[in-house]
Design a protein around this motif. Structure first.
Motif, short mmCIF file in Angstrom:
data_model
loop_
_atom_site.label_atom_id
_atom_site.label_comp_id
_atom_site.label_asym_id
_atom_site.label_seq_id
_atom_site.Cartn_x
_atom_site.Cartn_y
_atom_site.Cartn_z
N UNK A 174 -37.56 -26.56 19.49
CA UNK A 174 -38.27 -27.82 19.65
C UNK A 174 -37.38 -29.01 19.29
N UNK A 175 -36.58 -28.87 18.23
CA UNK A 175 -35.66 -29.94 17.84
C UNK A 175 -34.64 -30.20 18.93
N UNK A 176 -34.17 -29.12 19.55
CA UNK A 176 -33.21 -29.24 20.64
C UNK A 176 -33.82 -29.98 21.83
N UNK A 177 -35.03 -29.59 22.21
CA UNK A 177 -35.70 -30.23 23.34
C UNK A 177 -36.05 -31.68 23.02
N UNK A 178 -36.47 -31.92 21.79
CA UNK A 178 -36.78 -33.29 21.37
C UNK A 178 -35.54 -34.17 21.44
N UNK A 179 -34.40 -33.63 21.00
CA UNK A 179 -33.15 -34.38 21.07
C UNK A 179 -32.75 -34.70 22.50
N UNK A 180 -32.94 -33.73 23.41
CA UNK A 180 -32.62 -33.96 24.82
C UNK A 180 -33.49 -35.07 25.40
N UNK A 181 -34.77 -35.07 25.01
CA UNK A 181 -35.68 -36.10 25.49
C UNK A 181 -35.26 -37.48 24.97
N UNK A 182 -34.83 -37.54 23.71
CA UNK A 182 -34.35 -38.80 23.13
C UNK A 182 -33.14 -39.31 23.91
N UNK A 183 -32.20 -38.42 24.20
CA UNK A 183 -31.00 -38.80 24.95
C UNK A 183 -31.34 -39.25 26.37
N UNK A 184 -32.24 -38.55 27.02
CA UNK A 184 -32.62 -38.92 28.38
C UNK A 184 -33.27 -40.31 28.42
N UNK A 185 -34.12 -40.57 27.44
CA UNK A 185 -34.74 -41.90 27.37
C UNK A 185 -33.69 -42.97 27.11
N UNK A 186 -32.74 -42.67 26.23
CA UNK A 186 -31.68 -43.63 25.93
C UNK A 186 -30.80 -43.88 27.16
N UNK A 187 -30.55 -42.83 27.93
CA UNK A 187 -29.76 -42.99 29.14
C UNK A 187 -30.44 -43.92 30.14
N UNK A 188 -31.74 -43.74 30.33
CA UNK A 188 -32.49 -44.60 31.24
C UNK A 188 -32.44 -46.05 30.76
N UNK A 189 -32.56 -46.24 29.46
CA UNK A 189 -32.51 -47.59 28.89
C UNK A 189 -31.12 -48.19 29.09
#
Length: 284
Positions: free
Chosen positions: A76-91
């Motif tokens: 879950x931590x791994x997936x959460x981190x990926x989601x954080x990075x994906x959101x940051x990339x879009x931003x």
């Protein structure tokens, strides 16, 4: 190839860190890396400690369930981190960044940054991590550790980031300040911004000479410099000047190696970082 590295977590400051990193990567014309570090404490549990707390007569399957729970937490931590990075990339893309890479690492953030140092142009950090209140006058422990370990420029964000139109150099005539001047001159990061060169303290002949020399070096490289040598203690002088002249970015030199701790503990620099309402660039 060197990169600007933005240290992203799930704190509210990460959006501002991303904005600052986009600005830095565009100014220096280098790629942007968005880094999320999975700290060890966040992805694992000490099973030896848990087994001791279960009790002598408990059934073995409880240990199996705890192990499975650890694995689920890590996933879950791994997936959460990926989601954080994906959101940051879009931003970052929306803010104008073109060449973006995502990097997720297990382990300590500062150790990861040290491993990446040879390919790093600058590091962008939030003043507080996800365990601190961004509205409080606090400084995350990662700031001091980064300044001790890294030799790259460190840009510290303290709130909403806007591309600065000016910056202030806190100059004291020491070697660290001269090194900071040299790095500013060589880098495109601050080119085109109005420079305020400020020195606090006694106006002696020797200090005035070094101050004038620093100003001349900056002007030779095309910087528009406003200079001020003001009597008084460092912290109140810099704070008042910053407020009265609407400074948008503070630039300071950091002590090297064993003196870095002195640079933070009980120092004017620590006060500037903790109480500043504008980003601060630390140069070593």
């Amino acid at each position: 190839m060197t990169n600007v590295i933005a240290c992203i977590d799930d704190s509210s400051l990460s959006e501002y860190v991303t904005d600052a990193s986009v600005w830095a990567s565009i100014k220096m014309e280098v790629p942007l890396t968005l880094l999320h570090s999975l700290e060890k404490a966040a992805v694992t549990t000490n099973k030896n400690d848990l087994s001791g707390s279960i009790g002598f007569g408990s059934r073995e399957h409880l240990l199996g369930e705890l192990t499975e729970l650890d694995e689920k937490r890590a996933k879950l931590s791994l997936e959460h981190g990926k989601a954080i990075l994906n959101d940051a990339q879009k931003h970052a893309e929306a803010a104008g960044a073109k060449n973006i890479s995502l990097l997720q690492r297990h382990g300590d953030l500062i150790e990861t940054l040290t491993d990446l140092e040879d390919s790093t142009r600058a590091v962008i950090l939030g003043r507080c991590g996800n365990n601190n209140d961004m509205n409080a006058n606090t400084m995350g422990s990662h700031i001091e550790r980064a300044a001790r370990a890294l030799h790259n420029p460190i840009l510290i964000t303290v709130g909403e980031f806007k591309a600065p139109t000016n910056f202030m150099i806190a100059y004291d005539g020491r070697e660290t300040s001269d090194n900071a001047i040299a790095r500013i001159i060589k880098s495109p990061l601050l080119k085109g911004l109005t420079c305020h060169l400020v020195m606090a303290g006694e106006d002696t002949k020797a200090r005035r000479a070094k101050f004038e020399n620093a100003k001349a070096l900056l002007e030779q490289e095309g910087f528009k410099v406003t200079d001020a040598l003001i009597a008084g203690d460092i912290y109140p002088v810099l704070t008042q000047y910053r407020q009265e002249n609407h400074i948008e970015l503070m630039v300071m030199g950091a002590y090297a190696h064993s003196k870095v701790k002195q640079f933070f503990v009980g120092s004017n620099t620590s006060k500037m970082i903790v109480e500043s309402t504008i980003p601060l660039l630390i140069l070593r």
